[in-house]
Design a protein around this motif. Structure first.
Motif: not given
Length: 266
Positions: A129-130, A133-134, A136-137, A184, A187-188, A194, A196
């Motif tokens: 997940r990390a 997430a990273i 995605d960010r 996405e 993750l959501d 989120r 984006r």
């Protein structure tokens, strides 16, 4: 089996269908399908040969400038036998279509369970997940920077990202990664979607042009092939980092879509 970007492009065009390698043993077998930056490349034959048996036609089919150049390229590791590997372009990477396929509730459940198994088996502890997430960010950020932020060694972390890519959750870019629509959705899941930035439209720059050319084009706001087609050949050549090989890859990618790079009009 490592294949250089120029050779991959030629394999896709049907200009190269052989590779020669010095190996202690065969590293691929007939039927091996390799997913590359240009699509799937399949191994159709593997034979051990002698250096003296090579001919000019072998050099041409391997993309070498001459038989002498082919043999020179095989001069290293001379204690190992030579293997003749026949190759063919086998089509687009199936993960491209998978990335666009947004999973339903049941499939998301299966993917989440698979992620849990990866986390449980990891000597680094939970990471999936990390990592999603990273990416995605921070899309289009170099892997060493993302790995460092997570406290991971780059090569090990990139190997983990490839596992996510196999499921169509991420995609590799010329520099860095981004989540696919499939990633996405995963993750959501279970929370609000989120916010984006809109996904870029157009055809992404080919990964085969290399990071320096990609950075140079990005600095000019050029992120798609369609935008490249609006530049003249002379102006592209003037960009530091966009060398002859990158120009050739861009021209080939545009030609596949029925376009070209114009010359500057005087």
């Amino acid at each position: 089996m490592m294949i250089r970007p120029a050779e991959l492009a030629a394999i896709k065009k049907g200009e190269i269908d052989l590779a020669f390698r010095r190996w202690d043993r065969p590293r691929v077998k007939v039927g091996t399908r390799m997913r590359t930056a240009v699509g799937v490349v399949e191994v159709t034959d593997v034979q051990q040969v002698t250096l003296s048996s090579l001919r000019a036609e072998d050099a041409r089919r391997a993309g070498a400038s001459s038989l002498s150049a082919l043999k020179e390229g095989l001069s290293a590791k001379a204690d190992r036998p030579v293997f003749r590997v026949q190759l063919r372009y086998a089509g687009a990477d199936p993960r491209e279509a998978l990335r666009e396929k947004v999973p339903d509730e049941a499939e998301i459940g299966e993917i989440l369970a698979w992620l849990d198994r990866l986390d449980a088996a990891s000597k680094h502890g939970p990471w999936t997940r990390a990592t999603l997430a990273i990416i995605d960010r921070s899309p289009e950020v170099r892997a060493p920077e993302l790995a460092a932020e997570l406290g991971r060694e780059t090569l090990e972390w990139k190997a983990d990202v490839r596992k996510l890519k196999e499921k169509g959750l991420t995609e590799s870019l010329a520099i860095g990664y981004r989540l696919s629509p499939r990633g996405e959705a995963v993750l959501d899941h279970g929370g609000p979607r989120r916010e984006r930035a809109p996904r870029p439209t157009g055809t992404p720059l080919p990964r085969t042009i290399g990071a320096p050319a990609t950075r140079a084009l990005r600095a000019q706001g050029v992120t798609t092939l369609e935008q490249v087609g609006q530049w003249s050949l002379e102006d592209l050549r003037a960009l530091h980092g966009v060398g002859p090989v990158a120009i050739q890859r861009l021209e080939e990618a545009l030609a596949e879509r029925g376009h070209g790079i114009p010359h500057r009009t005087r």
